[in-house]
Structures are given as structure tokens and as C-alpha cells.
Scaffold this motif. Structure first.
Motif, PDB file in Angstrom:
ATOM      1  N   PHE A  90     -63.162  30.040  54.983  1.00 40.51           N
ATOM      2  CA  PHE A  90     -62.834  29.162  56.112  1.00 40.51           C
ATOM      3  C   PHE A  90     -61.866  28.068  55.693  1.00 40.51           C
ATOM      4  CE2 PHE A  90     -63.393  25.477  58.779  1.00 40.51           C
ATOM      5  CZ  PHE A  90     -63.384  26.017  60.055  1.00 40.51           C
ATOM      6  N   LEU A  91     -62.128  27.419  54.566  1.00 43.05           N
ATOM      7  CA  LEU A  91     -61.257  26.322  54.137  1.00 43.05           C
ATOM      8  C   LEU A  91     -59.868  26.812  53.763  1.00 43.05           C
ATOM      9  CD1 LEU A  91     -63.720  24.111  52.054  1.00 43.05           C
ATOM     10  CD2 LEU A  91     -62.820  23.691  54.343  1.00 43.05           C
ATOM     11  N   VAL A  92     -59.753  28.038  53.278  1.00 40.08           N
ATOM     12  CA  VAL A  92     -58.422  28.599  53.027  1.00 40.08           C
ATOM     13  C   VAL A  92     -57.613  28.620  54.311  1.00 40.08           C
ATOM     14  CG1 VAL A  92     -57.209  30.752  52.528  1.00 40.08           C
ATOM     15  CG2 VAL A  92     -58.971  29.952  50.978  1.00 40.08           C
ATOM     16  N   GLY A  93     -58.244  29.064  55.397  1.00 40.86           N
ATOM     17  CA  GLY A  93     -57.539  29.093  56.674  1.00 40.86           C
ATOM     18  C   GLY A  93     -57.238  27.709  57.211  1.00 40.86           C
ATOM     19  N   ALA A  94     -58.224  26.805  57.134  1.00 40.64           N
ATOM     20  CA  ALA A  94     -58.028  25.456  57.674  1.00 40.64           C
ATOM     21  C   ALA A  94     -56.952  24.700  56.902  1.00 40.64           C
ATOM     22  CB  ALA A  94     -59.354  24.697  57.646  1.00 40.64           C
ATOM     23  N   TRP A  95     -57.001  24.769  55.592  1.00 41.22           N
ATOM     24  CA  TRP A  95     -56.016  24.035  54.792  1.00 41.22           C
ATOM     25  C   TRP A  95     -54.645  24.698  54.841  1.00 41.22           C
ATOM     26  CZ3 TRP A  95     -60.089  23.100  50.438  1.00 41.22           C
ATOM     27  CH2 TRP A  95     -60.768  21.920  50.715  1.00 41.22           C
ATOM     28  N   SER A  96     -54.576  26.004  55.051  1.00 46.98           N
ATOM     29  CA  SER A  96     -53.277  26.650  55.223  1.00 46.98           C
ATOM     30  C   SER A  96     -52.579  26.119  56.469  1.00 46.98           C
ATOM     31  CB  SER A  96     -53.449  28.166  55.321  1.00 46.98           C
ATOM     32  OG  SER A  96     -53.923  28.712  54.109  1.00 46.98           O
ATOM     33  N   ASN A  97     -53.319  26.024  57.563  1.00 46.39           N
ATOM     34  CA  ASN A  97     -52.736  25.469  58.793  1.00 46.39           C
ATOM     35  C   ASN A  97     -52.329  24.016  58.605  1.00 46.39           C
ATOM     36  OD1 ASN A  97     -53.123  27.873  60.209  1.00 46.39           O
ATOM     37  ND2 ASN A  97     -55.181  27.304  60.845  1.00 46.39           N
ATOM     38  N   ALA A  98     -53.162  23.255  57.876  1.00 43.01           N
ATOM     39  CA  ALA A  98     -52.847  21.846  57.663  1.00 43.01           C
ATOM     40  C   ALA A  98     -51.585  21.677  56.825  1.00 43.01           C
ATOM     41  CB  ALA A  98     -54.031  21.154  56.989  1.00 43.01           C
ATOM     42  N   VAL A  99     -51.421  22.519  55.804  1.00 48.41           N
ATOM     43  CA  VAL A  99     -50.233  22.429  54.953  1.00 48.41           C
ATOM     44  C   VAL A  99     -48.980  22.823  55.726  1.00 48.41           C
ATOM     45  CG1 VAL A  99     -49.093  23.448  52.945  1.00 48.41           C
ATOM     46  CG2 VAL A  99     -51.470  22.715  52.788  1.00 48.41           C
ATOM     47  N   VAL A 100     -49.088  23.831  56.591  1.00 48.19           N
ATOM     48  CA  VAL A 100     -47.941  24.221  57.417  1.00 48.19           C
ATOM     49  C   VAL A 100     -47.505  23.052  58.297  1.00 48.19           C
ATOM     50  CG1 VAL A 100     -47.197  25.707  59.315  1.00 48.19           C
ATOM     51  CG2 VAL A 100     -48.435  26.686  57.379  1.00 48.19           C
ATOM     52  N   GLU A 101     -48.454  22.319  58.842  1.00 47.54           N
ATOM     53  CA  GLU A 101     -48.109  21.142  59.651  1.00 47.54           C
ATOM     54  C   GLU A 101     -47.398  20.091  58.808  1.00 47.54           C
ATOM     55  OE1 GLU A 101     -51.536  19.697  61.612  1.00 47.54           O
ATOM     56  OE2 GLU A 101     -51.862  21.517  62.811  1.00 47.54           O
ATOM     57  N   CYS A 102     -47.828  19.930  57.562  1.00 51.38           N
ATOM     58  CA  CYS A 102     -47.147  18.980  56.678  1.00 51.38           C
ATOM     59  C   CYS A 102     -45.710  19.423  56.410  1.00 51.38           C
ATOM     60  CB  CYS A 102     -47.903  18.848  55.360  1.00 51.38           C
ATOM     61  SG  CYS A 102     -49.513  18.025  55.486  1.00 51.38           S
ATOM     62  N   LEU A 103     -45.516  20.709  56.231  1.00 46.13           N
ATOM     63  CA  LEU A 103     -44.161  21.220  56.008  1.00 46.13           C
ATOM     64  C   LEU A 103     -43.276  20.987  57.219  1.00 46.13           C
ATOM     65  CD1 LEU A 103     -44.937  24.621  54.220  1.00 46.13           C
ATOM     66  CD2 LEU A 103     -44.046  22.535  53.173  1.00 46.13           C
ATOM     67  N   GLN A 104     -43.841  21.154  58.391  1.00 43.54           N
ATOM     68  CA  GLN A 104     -43.066  20.946  59.611  1.00 43.54           C
ATOM     69  C   GLN A 104     -42.683  19.489  59.810  1.00 43.54           C
ATOM     70  OE1 GLN A 104     -45.574  22.664  62.612  1.00 43.54           O
ATOM     71  NE2 GLN A 104     -44.939  24.774  62.146  1.00 43.54           N
ATOM     72  N   GLN A 105     -43.393  18.581  59.123  1.00 44.20           N
ATOM     73  CA  GLN A 105     -43.053  17.161  59.187  1.00 44.20           C
ATOM     74  C   GLN A 105     -42.174  16.744  58.004  1.00 44.20           C
ATOM     75  OE1 GLN A 105     -46.605  14.794  59.733  1.00 44.20           O
ATOM     76  NE2 GLN A 105     -47.457  16.252  61.200  1.00 44.20           N
ATOM     77  N   ASN A 106     -41.595  17.758  57.325  1.00 47.44           N
ATOM     78  CA  ASN A 106     -40.640  17.529  56.233  1.00 47.44           C
ATOM     79  C   ASN A 106     -41.241  16.756  55.058  1.00 47.44           C
ATOM     80  OD1 ASN A 106     -38.480  18.863  57.535  1.00 47.44           O
ATOM     81  ND2 ASN A 106     -38.085  17.023  58.764  1.00 47.44           N
ATOM     82  N   ILE A 107     -42.521  16.967  54.796  1.00 49.22           N
ATOM     83  CA  ILE A 107     -43.140  16.366  53.620  1.00 49.22           C
ATOM     84  C   ILE A 107     -42.850  17.267  52.422  1.00 49.22           C
ATOM     85  CG2 ILE A 107     -45.313  15.657  52.549  1.00 49.22           C
ATOM     86  CD1 ILE A 107     -46.415  15.120  55.298  1.00 49.22           C
ATOM     87  N   PRO A 108     -42.345  16.727  51.327  1.00 51.57           N
ATOM     88  CA  PRO A 108     -41.995  17.567  50.172  1.00 51.57           C
ATOM     89  C   PRO A 108     -43.216  18.298  49.610  1.00 51.57           C
ATOM     90  CG  PRO A 108     -41.052  15.361  49.960  1.00 51.57           C
ATOM     91  CD  PRO A 108     -42.000  15.307  51.112  1.00 51.57           C
ATOM     92  N   VAL A 109     -42.952  19.490  49.113  1.00 49.92           N
ATOM     93  CA  VAL A 109     -44.033  20.291  48.534  1.00 49.92           C
ATOM     94  C   VAL A 109     -44.709  19.573  47.370  1.00 49.92           C
ATOM     95  CG1 VAL A 109     -44.539  22.434  47.292  1.00 49.92           C
ATOM     96  CG2 VAL A 109     -43.080  22.485  49.326  1.00 49.92           C
ATOM     97  N   PRO A 110     -43.974  18.942  46.437  1.00 52.63           N
ATOM     98  CA  PRO A 110     -44.658  18.223  45.346  1.00 52.63           C
ATOM     99  C   PRO A 110     -45.604  17.139  45.849  1.00 52.63           C
ATOM    100  CG  PRO A 110     -42.343  18.516  44.823  1.00 52.63           C
ATOM    101  CD  PRO A 110     -42.504  18.930  46.250  1.00 52.63           C
ATOM    102  N   ALA A 111     -45.245  16.482  46.940  1.00 50.98           N
ATOM    103  CA  ALA A 111     -46.127  15.449  47.492  1.00 50.98           C
ATOM    104  C   ALA A 111     -47.405  16.068  48.034  1.00 50.98           C
ATOM    105  CB  ALA A 111     -45.395  14.672  48.584  1.00 50.98           C
ATOM    106  N   ILE A 112     -47.293  17.195  48.708  1.00 49.82           N
ATOM    107  CA  ILE A 112     -48.478  17.862  49.257  1.00 49.82           C
ATOM    108  C   ILE A 112     -49.412  18.290  48.138  1.00 49.82           C
ATOM    109  CG2 ILE A 112     -49.280  19.837  50.597  1.00 49.82           C
ATOM    110  CD1 ILE A 112     -46.634  19.782  52.106  1.00 49.82           C
ATOM    111  N   VAL A 113     -48.852  18.909  47.117  1.00 49.80           N
ATOM    112  CA  VAL A 113     -49.663  19.410  46.003  1.00 49.80           C
ATOM    113  C   VAL A 113     -50.359  18.266  45.283  1.00 49.80           C
ATOM    114  CG1 VAL A 113     -49.580  20.617  43.790  1.00 49.80           C
ATOM    115  CG2 VAL A 113     -48.224  21.447  45.717  1.00 49.80           C
ATOM    116  N   SER A 114     -49.627  17.222  44.987  1.00 46.86           N
ATOM    117  CA  SER A 114     -50.177  16.107  44.219  1.00 46.86           C
ATOM    118  C   SER A 114     -51.270  15.372  44.989  1.00 46.86           C
ATOM    119  CB  SER A 114     -49.055  15.143  43.832  1.00 46.86           C
ATOM    120  OG  SER A 114     -49.580  13.995  43.208  1.00 46.86           O
ATOM    121  N   VAL A 115     -50.983  15.017  46.231  1.00 42.25           N
ATOM    122  CA  VAL A 115     -51.933  14.205  47.006  1.00 42.25           C
ATOM    123  C   VAL A 115     -53.186  15.005  47.346  1.00 42.25           C
ATOM    124  CG1 VAL A 115     -52.259  12.915  49.140  1.00 42.25           C
ATOM    125  CG2 VAL A 115     -50.086  12.763  47.925  1.00 42.25           C
TER     126      VAL A 115
END
Length: 711
Positions: A90-115
Motif C-alpha cells: 500500500f505505501l509503495v502505491g501511496a508514496w509513488s503518487n506523492a512523489v509524482v505530485e512532487c515532480l509535477q511541482q518541479n521539485i528536484p529529485v535529490p531534494a525528494i530523496v534526501s528529505v
């Protein structure tokens, strides 16, 4: 080789979308009330009923790279813990959707991974305060076995979560002390919004089978009146029940004496039901509503304690436990039998009947009983094929010669029972049946080890190695009998029980009239068994029912308001300071959204909310109350003691499902979180999918051919 290249497109990351799609199929597996799924084999047209993420993933067509990574992650969790896979999926699906939303807001990948990584680490440290040591589990679970608010209204209702529930009654009785006392409860500093915890409690008094008492809140001197009875609690409790079916005499066991099977009927629990090995409460809490496996595991715990050298040991030895599924009987016939229970053919059953009241000479074989078998040291390379070693004009008779020689060896040592770890040649089986020798193939190594210890037998690899010192004595075989004493003969396969004096082996016989449920019942049993095993190994458990996830959600929201803490600033140093703070806050909110969705779906699956919107509002109310109390962890623990963290005033489910306090494994839960996030972040950091092999035409004819560039 032809190769095709496809850009994953960072803004709508294909790999993350695939993970989300796969994970959405397992949303109904969360919570104690799960929705089952039918899996139909297109080749055989046979169907099976599943209720676990492992069986679901095994049934899906995971040909994509992301799907294969998901399968490997689920299998790794299952191999190590045997629990936590549904949460992981379940969390794989939930966090995948959340990360896609972060990408759509132009948040850099290194920032997503680190935070996200630092945020999860911070949560794992924060929730350590919720861990309940195993010695304290009994006190924690029984301290409010009857809920404070609902006790006076429910104590006179038959079938509710009060003293009328036999499971609760046993737990309630066993923790009573000699004198009545008032127990004040530490309330939160904030007394509003539901934070006043000075409610009426039930305090345990006197020994087993004694009277009980209702203890009021501090300062409350009003008489306690039982709803619907018209009498005070003090007058009602002076009546001691001596003929109630809910009471049993200490020392007497309700275990069935038939074949030593332990039935553990929940409608008539033994005197040590909640206290066997000190594990009764823990088993109930870890069952997550799976009552059918609870009675079996409590029987196993009681039996292992009786046979343990150290009576104070509260461990469960998994290597001494086996399962056997018997089709054609109701599930109420499930029981625990000492020894090894397995399914045999009618011809083998005839041999077993001949062994009635006879002790058997045992042979253990650590390999296959076939002419071509060679142990691992003599296995030839797989990529070498021998066409013909040497011509032999009598090659057709070689098999008969070997078979006769093996049969003569068994007869010369007067062997009656052969337990083989691997496969058994059909001709050997037929010859042994004709000679009244029982041969059982595909026997687990732990079973061989148990019979070796009980009979003195030593395992051999080949029959040619056999000598008198390898033969064991003192075993016996009989047809397995149901709890009513009748033998079970279902035609194709017959359950048989093989045992020996002092053998440290138990078999949980799982019966069902529906073949599609056999695998489901076995999975549920092993899941509960491993939950108990890991709880004892960790020495502590988490309060369940969403308590840990609620604290994580509260903690992440607090971190989002102070975004300077989590995350590696060097990884996102190219961002301006205001943008960096904004990115950290958004990524933390994305991480929190996974647990928020988890809690919402959990409420919906348990019918405590009619929609995810209503469930989300309920979660938000609990977050506000936790924040208002000043200590979210104290609020969550107190709510857990009161009957459940996300509990509502009126639950439509039966009390035996919702009123049991739930506990979760510590290591399995946190590792499921880490594996889920690691998988999502791993897929996030991929930028391309390269396909190699001769499948050029297949890719060209596929609907997504336009996305590929051939190299």
C-alpha cells in the motif's frame, strides 16, 4: 542484439505510475476485515482465494522492470518476516503518487530523496516511545479489557465486550488483586476536546474466579449501577459463578484427549487461555481478528510449554511446527496434533492400517530415493549433456537390478517406515507398498531432525550407506482422526499421523470444505505464528490499529512547520533559501500523505467510515486532539488503552473483531516502511528503460511503440 530505449519522462514518471497501478490492487488487504480476491488459472481453470499481498503479486503479470522490483521487494519482506507485505504494497502505491505530485511541482529529485529519507528516519526514532515490552503487554491489554465508557452500559448485555464475552472474561479474571483500589489516570494538560481521561475504570481484584469491582474516577462518589439490572455494582459482584460455562477449574484442561489433539475451542476456553506461557494476550492482539488461528496457536504455546525443559520459557519454536491441509471437513475440525500429519494415498493408508498397535523401525533419507539421484557434491554441470557413457546391452534391466537391490536392503534391516526429504521413485513406492513398507516423500528437514532425535535414527543419503546404527526405533503410524473420534477417508488422499515417543513436533491440521480456502487458511496461520515469533524475538510490540501511523503523521506535520531539520542541504544546495524551505515542506507533506491514506483506507475497510473523505476528517480530528494535549504520544497511548486509537462511538462490526486490542511487530513494520520508500526512491532515480533482446517486432506492434527509440 536489438535494443529499444524509452525515456521515463520525469514529469509523469512511468515507473512510479506502474508501481501505483500494481499497488492499487491490494488496497482491500489492510485492516482486520479484508476483502478476498479470486485468482483463476487460465490454463487449469482452477481458482484459489487469496488475502495477502504475496499471493497477489505471485498472480500478477509483472513483466515490467518496476513490477519485477516490486516483486523482489515483497518477496524479501515475506522471506524475512512473513508479515507486513500488505502495508509495504500500500505505501509503495501511496508514496509513488506523492512523489509524482512532487515532480509535477518541479521539485528536484535529490531534494525528494534526501528529505523523504531523513523524514522516515526521524519518524522511526520518534515512534520508539510507543513500544510496549512483552512483559507489559498483558497489563496493557487487560488494563481496559472492558472499555471505561462502555462498561456500565454493556456489562448487562449478552455478547458484548464485557464480562459476558468469554474471551474478555478470562482476561478480566486473571488480573485481579486482593483489595479494591482507586486508580487515577494521568490526563493531558489540556482538559478539553476529549482530553479528560478521568473516566470510570474497571480495576482487577482478587485471584482467578473471584469477584470483580467497578472503580470510579477520582472524586466520583456516586454508586455504580449496572445498566438494565437496577442493582449496584458492589451487590452484583458478590455473586460468585460456580456453574457458568465461562469458568473452568484450574488445572483441568479443555483440550481434547483424542490422539492428543488440542482443540482450544473459543467457546470453552481453558483456565490458561489468556495466560498460557504468558502469551495468550499477545496472541489475541497479534491475530488482527483471525480467530481461527488463535485457538491453534494457543494450543501450540500450551503444549510447547508443557514439554519445554525450562518452564519459564515463553518462546515459540517454529522449527517444531508443521501444517497439513485436510479438505472435506468443516473448519471447526481444525486442531493441533503431536507428531507429523501428512496426506497419503489409499494404498499407503492400507499399509498404515496394518501397522495398528505396532512400533516401527525408521529410516531417514536426506535426499531423493531414485536411481539417478546424486547429492550436491556429485551433481554434474547443468550445461553439459551426456549422450552415452558406455554401451550396455542390458541397460533395460539396470533399473530392475537397482530396485531389487534397494528392496533387499530395506527387508534385511526390517525397516517399516522410510521418511525421504526429496522425491520417491514410483517403482520404489509400489515395491515398498507390496512389501508393507511405508515410504513418505517430500518430508521437511525439520521433521527428519525431530524423528532422528526421538528415535535415534541417523539420516543417510543413499540406501547403500545403511547400517544397523542408522535405524531408529519407537515410531508408530495411524490414520488421523477428527475431533469426534472418527477416521477421515476422503478418497483420493487420506490424512495420517506419524509420531514417536517424546517427539518435539506438532502439526496444525487445517480443515476446510472449500479447496479454494486451503491456501488462505495456511497463509493466515503462518502469518500469525511468525508475528508471535518476531514479537518475542524483538521483545516488544507496537500498539496497532493505526496508532504508530498516527504518531508519524503528527510528527511529520510538526517537522513540516520547521522545514530546516530533515534533509541534506548539500543535495539541494542549488535552490534559493525560500524555495528550499518550500520544497522541504512539500516533500514532508507528500511523505505524510502516505500514512494519511493508510489510516483513511484502514477506517474504510473496517466500516468505521463510509468514505475516505469521512475517514480523513476523523483522522484530522485525532491529530488536532493529539496536538491540543501537548504530547501526541501520550494521547495515542491513552487512546489505545481506552480501546483503540481510531475508534468511533458506534462500530457496525461485531465486538470480537473490533474490541480486541491490536498489536503490531516492531521490526517488521519499520522494515516494511523502509523497503517501500527505498523502492519508490530507487525507481524515481531511474531516467530510462532499455530493452534488449529479439523482441523488436513485439515492441513495434505494441500500443506504446511510439515511446521507444531503437538503438
Amino acid at each position: 542484439l536489438p535494443m529499444a530505449f524509452r525515456d521515463v519522462n520525469a514529469r509523469r514518471h512511468i515507473g512510479l505510475q506502474q508501481l501505483s497501478s500494481f499497488a492499487s490492487t491490494g488496497r482491500t488487504f489492510l485492516g482486520p476485515v479484508k476483502s478476498h480476491k479470486f485468482i483463476v488459472d487460465e490454463i487449469t481453470n482452477q481458482s484459489s482465494l487469496i488475502c495477502s499481498a504475496v499471493r497477489l503479486i505471485e498472480s500478477l503479470d509483472l513483466t515490467s522492470a518496476a513490477g519485477q522490483l516490486l516483486n523482489e521487494t515483497i518477496q524479501a519482506q515475506n522471506k524475512e518476516f512473513k508479515t507486513g507485505m500488505s502495508t509495504l504494497l500500500f505505501l509503495v502505491g501511496a508514496w509513488s503518487n506523492a512523489v509524482v505530485e512532487c515532480l509535477q511541482q518541479n521539485i528536484p529529485v535529490p531534494a525528494i530523496v534526501s528529505v523523504m529519507s531523513e523524514g522516515l528516519n526521524s519518524c522511526c526514532e520518534r515512534i520508539q516511545c510507543l513500544q510496549i515490552p512483552i512483559p507489559d503487554v498483558k497489563r496493557e491489554l487487560c488494563s481496559s479489557r472492558v472499555r471505561p465508557k462502555a462498561f456500565e452500559s454493556k456489562i448487562g448485555q449478552v455478547g458484548c465486550d464485557g464480562l459476558t464475552n468469554p474471551w474478555n472474561l478470562l482476561c478480566f479474571q486473571r488480573d485481579i488483586s486482593a483489595t479494591e483500589e482507586v486508580i487515577p489516570i494521568n490526563s493531558c494538560s489540556h482538559q478539553g476536546d476529549g482530553c479528560n481521561f478521568n473516566e470510570c475504570l474497571v480495576s482487577p481484584l482478587a485471584g482467578f474466579g473471584s469477584v470483580t469491582s467497578v472503580v470510579k474516577a477520582v472524586g466520583d462518589k456516586s454508586p455504580s449501577v449496572l445498566s438494565g439490572s437496577g442493582v449496584t455494582a458492589s451487590s452484583w459482584i458478590t455473586r460468585k459463578l460456580t456453574h457458568s460455562r465461562h469458568f473452568s477449574t484450574p488445572g483441568k484442561s479443555r483440550f481434547s484427549s483424542q490422539q492428543g489433539d488440542f482443540q482450544g475451542d473459543p467457546s470453552a476456553p481453558s483456565a490458561d487461555l489468556c495466560g498460557c506461557c504468558g502469551l495468550g494476550h499477545l496472541v489475541l492482539a497479534l491475530s488482527h481478528g483471525n480467530q481461527s488461528s488463535v485457538k491453534l496457536l494457543q494450543s501450540i504455546a500450551a503444549h510447547q510449554r508443557e514439554t519445554a525443559e525450562c518452564s519459564d520459557s515463553a518462546q515459540i519454536n517454529i522449527t517444531e511446527i508443521m501444517t497439513c491441509c485436510v479438505l472435506g471437513l468443516p473448519e471447526s475440525y481444525s486442531s493441533v496434533s503431536p507428531g507429523f500429519v501428512t496426506l497419503v494415498s489409499p494404498e499407503q493408508a492400507t499399509v498404515i492400517k496394518h501397522f495398528a498397535d505396532k512400533t516401527l523401525r525408521v529410516l531417514l533419507m536426506d535426499g531423493d530415493l531414485t536411481e539417478q539421484y546424486r547429492h550436491l557434491g556429485f551433481n554434474r554441470a547443468r550445461n553439459v549433456r551426456t549422450v552415452l557413457e558406455h554401451p550396455d546391452p542390458q541397460a533395460g534391466r539396470a533399473g530392475d537390478t537397482w530396485l531389487s537391490r534397494m528392496s533387499d536392503i530395506l527387508m534385511s534391516f526390517e525397516v517399516n517406515l522410510v521418511l525421504v526429504k526429496g522425491d520417491v521413485c514410483e517403482t520404489v513406492m509400489e515395491r515398498c507398498i507390496a512389501s508393507r513398507i511405508l515410504v513418505i516423500g517430500r518430508v521437511a528437514r525439520d521433521v527428519l531432525r525431530a524423528f532422528g532425535a526421538a528415535t535415534g535414527a541417523q539420516a543417510v543419503t543413499y540406501l547403500s550407506q545403511l547400517n544397523a546404527s542408522c535405524i531408529g526405533n519407537g515410531a508408530w503410524a495411524e490414520l488421523w482422526k477428527a475431533s469426534d473420534g472418527r477416521a477421515v477417508d476422503l478418497g483420493e488422499l487420506v490424512p495420517a499421523r506419524i509420531s514417536a515417543g517424546g517427539i518435539a513436533l506438532l502439526t496444525a491440521v487445517l480443515t476446510t470444505a472449500l479447496p479454494a480456502r486451503a491456501q488462505l487458511l495456511e497463509d493466515q496461520f503462518w502469518t500469525l505464528l511468525y508475528r508471535l515469533h518476531h514479537a518475542l524475538k524483538d521483545g516488544k510490540v507496537f500498539p496497532g490499529g493505526g496508532a504508530v501511523e498516527l504518531l508519524c503523521l503528527s510528527h511529520i506535520q510538526a517537522l513540516a512547520e520547521q522545514p530546516g531539520r530533515p534533509g541534506n542541504d548539500k543535495a539541494v544546495g542549488e535552490l534559493p533559501s525560500p524555495r528550499l524551505a518550500e520544497c522541504k515542506s512539500m516533500v514532508l507533506q507528500a511523505l505524510a500523505s502516505g500514512w494519511r491514506q493508510y489510516l483513511s483506507v484502514l477506517l474504510c475497510n473496517t466500516a468505521r467510515a463510509s468514505s475516505e473523505l469521512e475517514a480523513g476528517a476523523s483522522v484530522e480530528r485525532h491529530l488536532q486532539k493529539a496536538a491540543a494535549c501537548g504530547s501526541p504520544s501520550a494521547y495515542i497511548l491513552e487512546e489505545f488503552r481506552r480501546g483503540g486509537v481510531l475508534r468511533s462511538g458506534s462500530d457496525p462490526l461485531p465486538d470480537q473483531v473490533t474490541d480486541l486490542k491490536v498489536c503490531d511487530n516492531v521490526a517488521a513494520k519499520t522494515e516494511a516502511w523502509r523497503r517501500a520508500l527505498d523502492l519508490v526512491l530507487l525507481v524515481l532515480q531511474t531516467d530510462a528503460e532499455i530493452i534488449t533482446g529479439p523482441g523488436r517486432n513485439q515492441i513495434l506492434n505494441s500500443p506504446v511503440s511510439s515511446e521507444f527509440m531503437f538503438l
